[in-house]
Design a protein around this motif. Sequence first.
Motif, PDB file in Angstrom:
ATOM      1  N   ASN A 248      -2.083  10.937 -11.190  1.00  0.00           N
ATOM      2  CA  ASN A 248      -3.368  10.254 -11.348  1.00  0.00           C
ATOM      3  C   ASN A 248      -3.212   8.853 -11.927  1.00  0.00           C
ATOM      4  N   THR A 249      -2.208   8.671 -12.764  1.00  0.00           N
ATOM      5  CA  THR A 249      -2.007   7.376 -13.405  1.00  0.00           C
ATOM      6  C   THR A 249      -0.560   6.930 -13.240  1.00  0.00           C
ATOM      7  N   LEU A 250      -0.350   5.631 -13.359  1.00  0.00           N
ATOM      8  CA  LEU A 250       0.978   5.064 -13.255  1.00  0.00           C
ATOM      9  C   LEU A 250       1.348   4.372 -14.559  1.00  0.00           C
ATOM     10  N   PRO A 251       2.636   4.386 -14.906  1.00  0.00           N
ATOM     11  CA  PRO A 251       3.066   3.625 -16.082  1.00  0.00           C
ATOM     12  C   PRO A 251       2.915   2.130 -15.839  1.00  0.00           C
ATOM     13  N   PRO A 252       2.960   1.309 -16.885  1.00  0.00           N
ATOM     14  CA  PRO A 252       2.831  -0.142 -16.690  1.00  0.00           C
ATOM     15  C   PRO A 252       4.031  -0.710 -15.946  1.00  0.00           C
ATOM     16  N   LEU A 253       3.863  -1.918 -15.423  1.00  0.00           N
ATOM     17  CA  LEU A 253       4.973  -2.596 -14.752  1.00  0.00           C
ATOM     18  C   LEU A 253       6.151  -2.746 -15.714  1.00  0.00           C
ATOM     19  N   PRO A 254       7.367  -2.707 -15.204  1.00  0.00           N
ATOM     20  CA  PRO A 254       8.534  -2.821 -16.096  1.00  0.00           C
ATOM     21  C   PRO A 254       8.619  -4.207 -16.725  1.00  0.00           C
TER      22      PRO A 254
ATOM     23  N   THR B 286       0.840  -1.211   0.000  1.00  0.00           N
ATOM     24  CA  THR B 286       0.000   0.000   0.000  1.00  0.00           C
ATOM     25  C   THR B 286       0.868   1.252   0.000  1.00  0.00           C
ATOM     26  N   ARG B 287       1.850   1.275   0.864  1.00  0.00           N
ATOM     27  CA  ARG B 287       2.734   2.450   0.963  1.00  0.00           C
ATOM     28  C   ARG B 287       3.569   2.617  -0.292  1.00  0.00           C
ATOM     29  N   ALA B 288       4.058   1.494  -0.866  1.00  0.00           N
ATOM     30  CA  ALA B 288       4.896   1.579  -2.061  1.00  0.00           C
ATOM     31  C   ALA B 288       4.108   2.127  -3.245  1.00  0.00           C
ATOM     32  N   LEU B 289       2.870   1.703  -3.417  1.00  0.00           N
ATOM     33  CA  LEU B 289       2.061   2.209  -4.531  1.00  0.00           C
ATOM     34  C   LEU B 289       1.777   3.697  -4.365  1.00  0.00           C
ATOM     35  N   ALA B 290       1.505   4.138  -3.130  1.00  0.00           N
ATOM     36  CA  ALA B 290       1.283   5.572  -2.898  1.00  0.00           C
ATOM     37  C   ALA B 290       2.554   6.362  -3.170  1.00  0.00           C
ATOM     38  N   THR B 291       3.705   5.827  -2.736  1.00  0.00           N
ATOM     39  CA  THR B 291       4.984   6.492  -2.988  1.00  0.00           C
ATOM     40  C   THR B 291       5.289   6.523  -4.486  1.00  0.00           C
TER      41      THR B 291
END
Length: 595
Positions: free
Chosen positions: A164-170, A54-59
């Motif tokens: 607002n959005t995140l790039p895809p997983l590497p 949870t914390r890593a995704l917010a960071t």
Amino acid sequence: MMPTPTQHRLPMRHGDFSRLADALDYAAQGETGFNFYNGRGDLVAPLSYRELRTRALATARRLIGLGLEPGDRVALVADTVPGFMDCFWACQYVGLVPVPLPVTVGLGSRDAYIRQLSGLLGGCDAAAAFAPEDFMAFLEKAAEGHPLRHIGSFETLQDLPEANTLPPLPEVSATAYLQFTSGSTQFPRGVIITQAQVMQNLTSILRLGVQMREDDRLVSWLPLYHDMGLVGFMLAALTSQRSVDYLATRDFAMRPRQWLSLISRNRGTIAFSPSFGYELCARRIRHGATDFDLSSWRIAGAGAETIRPTSLNRFAETLAPAGFDSRAFLACYGMAECSLAISFAPLDTGLEIDTVDAEKLATQQIAEPADAQQVERTNTFVDCGEVLPEYDFEILDGEGRPLGDRRVGAIKVRGPSVMSGYFGSPEQTRKSLSDDGWLDTGDLGYRIGRRIVITGRAKDLIIVNGRNIWPQDLEWLAEQQPELRPGDALAFAAPSAVGSDAAVVVVQCRAREAEARNALIKRLEGLIRREFGVECLVEAVAPHTLPRTSSGKLSRAGARRDYIARLQERVHERRRPADVGSTADADHDSDRQAG
């Protein structure tokens, strides 16, 4: 607060994931995690893998909100705190490249640490840098002159706006992290490790090396900027869903008993250390071993530097009343350039010592087994076990030709866990990594089938009058003297006035009287002359003088550099016009000091 549990209902997986983020997604379904303790042994922050995700995704959203893009390097001062974990794992979700930076443990000056950080920031071309609040003054000063887009503390990350959005997983071929090699202060070398490379090595470590079990619990004081700490006790723990109890490196240095106390209290089963860590414990726990119960400790790993059987045996004898079993010792061999591990000795057998004929080793580079009762002088080395099946490996002579069993030469390995190269250093990469994937480890050793024995670093080998002398042999002889302790001696080759290398041993001497120091020096010079047949200069310096790498290991290269600087200063002092004495006297003194 309670630490995260040892066991849970989540079916165990041994690192069989495509990427590190996938491993955290899975581990977050359970209850295990990281636990952070202070120097008094108090639990200050349990961090379950569920909460870490949870914390890593917010960071991650905040890092992307800074305008960082996949592939950018994010430098992280790797103190043993939850904030480092948040940032490291945030990078895994969005393709940023975390770069762990060393933490000062009070050795050396503030200015030296700032110069080190500055060199590493430049060496990885960092786009952003973060540190615990306590280290921000160092980081801000080190960052001067570097084009960083953001500098901040772990504690203030939560104040940054989120994207607002995140790039895809590497992709699996993307860089997972950069790992700076030990001792790379002046010329930093950032090892490029991809997702696929580290995942392959982690699977081998977990399945074959330590054979991780569902009831295993890890305990570590190892720095998170070193490969054994980062990969062995952060990544390996999470990718097998095991809980790990952390003690900061500086707290271990001051209170090594706390490491053993955590193992005892939490029923730890796996803990690793370089030899000096075991030696430090044995020295500090001369009495009171029965305060601990170490019967749960099934793997006491040894690696990261030359394994010293005497230090480990002393530890085993000291802690036997606490239930420690010497069969728990597990020798291993590895390096950051191979993600972490190259070989492991068998479990439950303790150290396997190979005793060889020292004369044949020195003159013919042959490690012939020796009977200590029949051969005048022997060398002993620790068998580091079988090379993991993912690697091809060779022992080569000076002409690059493969050698057979028990012939000493340069060690080269090739396999899916070998690095992609050194970041921003194509020339250094070409020197170490061939076009067809063979890595020159820089180590010397010999093979016994697929088992491997390490004799030392190629750059550390002392060659005098055609004889190969291992520096650890000279150091061991010095440390047997009653005035010295393990870790009080470093040996190396230094140029003499005639151009050839001479053997030098620098010892930390606690005796203040000149007579006592001179007696130690003469005694050691005589012992080395008799044992090894070479002349050697012994220099006595004050306690705490011998240099160490960023990960706390004694540095022969640093000792050589410091010795040459002292020698040059003495020569300079003698040649000043106001001094009494001639140039000839100064030259004679230079000859004496260099052997």
